[in-house]
Motif scaffolding. Structure first.
Motif, PDB file in Angstrom:
ATOM      1  N   GLN A   1       0.833  -1.360   0.061  1.00  0.00           N
ATOM      2  CA  GLN A   1       0.006  -0.040  -0.214  1.00  0.00           C
ATOM      3  C   GLN A   1       0.915   1.301  -0.038  1.00  0.00           C
ATOM      4  O   GLN A   1       1.901   1.295   0.131  1.00  0.00           O
ATOM      5  N   LEU A   2       0.189   2.474  -0.254  1.00  0.00           N
ATOM      6  CA  LEU A   2       0.783   3.804  -0.268  1.00  0.00           C
ATOM      7  C   LEU A   2       0.665   4.466   1.071  1.00  0.00           C
ATOM      8  O   LEU A   2      -0.270   4.497   1.776  1.00  0.00           O
TER       9      LEU A   2
ATOM     10  N   SER B   1       5.901  -1.953   1.206  1.00  0.00           N
ATOM     11  CA  SER B   1       5.200  -0.588   0.653  1.00  0.00           C
ATOM     12  C   SER B   1       5.934   0.481   0.186  1.00  0.00           C
ATOM     13  O   SER B   1       7.067   0.442   0.043  1.00  0.00           O
ATOM     14  N   VAL B   2       5.249   1.510  -0.059  1.00  0.00           N
ATOM     15  CA  VAL B   2       5.903   2.480  -0.775  1.00  0.00           C
ATOM     16  C   VAL B   2       5.566   4.109  -0.167  1.00  0.00           C
ATOM     17  O   VAL B   2       4.282   4.186   0.074  1.00  0.00           O
ATOM     18  N   VAL B   3       6.554   4.788  -0.005  1.00  0.00           N
ATOM     19  CA  VAL B   3       6.471   6.089   0.755  1.00  0.00           C
ATOM     20  C   VAL B   3       6.576   7.201  -0.312  1.00  0.00           C
ATOM     21  O   VAL B   3       7.411   7.286  -0.991  1.00  0.00           O
ATOM     22  N   VAL B   4       5.440   8.002  -0.559  1.00  0.00           N
ATOM     23  CA  VAL B   4       5.465   9.071  -1.542  1.00  0.00           C
ATOM     24  C   VAL B   4       5.208  10.366  -0.670  1.00  0.00           C
ATOM     25  O   VAL B   4       4.498  10.451   0.247  1.00  0.00           O
ATOM     26  N   GLY B   5       6.086  11.277  -1.062  1.00  0.00           N
ATOM     27  CA  GLY B   5       5.859  12.673  -0.305  1.00  0.00           C
ATOM     28  C   GLY B   5       5.748  13.646  -1.273  1.00  0.00           C
ATOM     29  O   GLY B   5       4.555  14.380  -1.566  1.00  0.00           O
ATOM     30  N   SER B   6       6.894  14.808  -1.572  1.00  0.00           N
ATOM     31  CA  SER B   6       6.787  15.917  -2.316  1.00  0.00           C
ATOM     32  C   SER B   6       5.702  15.951  -3.358  1.00  0.00           C
ATOM     33  O   SER B   6       5.270  17.073  -3.396  1.00  0.00           O
ATOM     34  N   ILE B   7       5.714  15.024  -4.301  1.00  0.00           N
ATOM     35  CA  ILE B   7       4.854  15.183  -5.457  1.00  0.00           C
ATOM     36  C   ILE B   7       3.361  15.068  -4.796  1.00  0.00           C
ATOM     37  O   ILE B   7       2.283  15.596  -5.731  1.00  0.00           O
TER      38      ILE B   7
ATOM     39  N   PRO C   1      -1.527   4.059  10.428  1.00  0.00           N
ATOM     40  CA  PRO C   1      -0.440   3.928  11.192  1.00  0.00           C
ATOM     41  C   PRO C   1       0.535   4.682  10.551  1.00  0.00           C
ATOM     42  O   PRO C   1       0.458   5.252   9.562  1.00  0.00           O
ATOM     43  N   ILE C   2       1.402   5.195  11.544  1.00  0.00           N
ATOM     44  CA  ILE C   2       2.510   6.254  11.472  1.00  0.00           C
ATOM     45  C   ILE C   2       3.890   5.972  11.582  1.00  0.00           C
ATOM     46  O   ILE C   2       4.040   5.080  12.286  1.00  0.00           O
TER      47      ILE C   2
ATOM     48  N   LYS D   1      -5.627  10.037   3.370  1.00  0.00           N
ATOM     49  CA  LYS D   1      -6.699   8.971   4.072  1.00  0.00           C
ATOM     50  C   LYS D   1      -7.712   8.772   2.926  1.00  0.00           C
ATOM     51  O   LYS D   1      -8.134   7.916   2.517  1.00  0.00           O
ATOM     52  N   ILE D   2      -8.536  10.022   2.637  1.00  0.00           N
ATOM     53  CA  ILE D   2      -9.528  10.054   1.667  1.00  0.00           C
ATOM     54  C   ILE D   2      -9.340   9.484   0.534  1.00  0.00           C
ATOM     55  O   ILE D   2     -10.125   8.956  -0.278  1.00  0.00           O
ATOM     56  N   GLY D   3      -7.980   9.944  -0.147  1.00  0.00           N
ATOM     57  CA  GLY D   3      -7.508   9.409  -1.211  1.00  0.00           C
ATOM     58  C   GLY D   3      -7.216   7.863  -1.250  1.00  0.00           C
ATOM     59  O   GLY D   3      -6.857   7.479  -2.238  1.00  0.00           O
ATOM     60  N   GLY D   4      -7.146   7.316  -0.163  1.00  0.00           N
ATOM     61  CA  GLY D   4      -6.728   5.900  -0.409  1.00  0.00           C
ATOM     62  C   GLY D   4      -5.402   5.596   0.352  1.00  0.00           C
ATOM     63  O   GLY D   4      -5.285   4.233   0.512  1.00  0.00           O
ATOM     64  N   ALA D   5      -4.553   6.499   0.915  1.00  0.00           N
ATOM     65  CA  ALA D   5      -3.582   5.964   1.628  1.00  0.00           C
ATOM     66  C   ALA D   5      -3.791   5.265   2.833  1.00  0.00           C
ATOM     67  O   ALA D   5      -4.838   5.281   3.500  1.00  0.00           O
ATOM     68  N   CYS D   6      -2.758   4.351   3.141  1.00  0.00           N
ATOM     69  CA  CYS D   6      -3.140   3.471   4.304  1.00  0.00           C
ATOM     70  C   CYS D   6      -2.071   3.772   5.341  1.00  0.00           C
ATOM     71  O   CYS D   6      -2.087   3.013   6.345  1.00  0.00           O
ATOM     72  N   GLY D   7      -0.994   4.730   5.259  1.00  0.00           N
ATOM     73  CA  GLY D   7      -0.103   5.176   6.137  1.00  0.00           C
ATOM     74  C   GLY D   7       0.262   6.313   6.058  1.00  0.00           C
ATOM     75  O   GLY D   7       0.270   7.175   5.016  1.00  0.00           O
TER      76      GLY D   7
END
Length: 232
Positions: free
Chosen positions: A11-12, A206-212, A63-64, A38-44
């Motif tokens: 998950q994202l 899993s994958v972490v996406v930030g700045s974009i 989860p954080i 979260k509303i967009g579907g992120a799981c963490g």
């Protein structure tokens, strides 16, 4: 806590951070940014400082991955560099605490091995993530017993300068996944949905996406640079 972290598989995770010199610097804003994720579907969520984490927790139940960024004069390491930052994070109980696990010298000339032993001894039930910049660093962190190995620092250290995580179809990530015993989290330069899907296909947990997603000034700049390069 383990069950909550298991939900991150495949998950994202969205990194919701804004430093003091950035226009969105505010725990209130980061909390709403996390809610939007979260509303967009992120799981963490990955968040910086106990204040921001507390606000994120008030807005979501995700989860954080918690960090504290702080500069020390005797070290280039700034992601959860000392026990002071770890103690602060423990106050808000993030599921995972991430720290710089590169070969760069730590504050007080402490080695990563010694520091990790100290935090594991003090907080034996906490989950830990290693933010690494090279394959060797990642595999060393894996041997030390970090629960998660991240590619967060690729390109941001002297030893990885010029590297990019997505070069040659994520070659650095491939090498880490092939040899690491613990779960690998892909992070850094993953700026399209297609790249996020690719790292999961390659075996990242899993994958972490930030700045974009969360830094509008950088997103805006990418559009402006293209437009300014266009000749009528």
């Amino acid at each position: 806590m383990i069950e909550r972290v298991e939900k991150l598989k495949g998950q994202l995770i969205v990194s919701c951070q804004a430093l003091p010199n950035e226009p969105l610097h505010s725990s209130f804003i980061m909390g709403r940014m996390a809610l939007a994720a979260k509303i967009g579907g992120a799981c963490g969520i990955r968040a910086n400082t106990k204040e921001d984490i507390k606000e994120v927790q008030s807005q979501t139940d995700l989860p954080i991955i918690g960090i504290v960024k702080r500069d020390y004069k005797d070290s280039k390491i700034y992601i959860t560099p000392t026990m002071r930052e770890v103690d602060e994070l423990i106050e808000v109980n993030p599921e995972i605490i991430a720290m710089d696990a590169t070969f760069s010298e730590r504050p007080g000339h402490k080695t990563l091995d010694d520091f990790f032993y100290e935090v594991k001894t003090k907080y034996p039930y906490q989950l830990w993530m290693a933010d690494c910049s090279t394959v060797d660093e990642a595999l060393h962190a894996d041997e030390l017993g970090f629960d998660f190995i991240g590619t967060t620092m690729v390109g941001y250290t002297e030893q990885s300068r010029g590297d990019r995580i997505e070069e040659n179809d994520f070659d650095i990530l491939r090498k880490i996944i092939a040899k690491a015993k613990h779960r690998v989290i892909a992070e850094g330069n993953i700026n399209t949905p297609e790249k996020a899907r690719r790292v999961i296909e390659l075996g990242a947990f899993s994958v972490v996406v930030g700045s974009i997603i969360t830094r509008p000034q950088l997103i805006t700049k990418s559009f402006v640079e293209v437009l300014n390069g266009f000749k009528y």
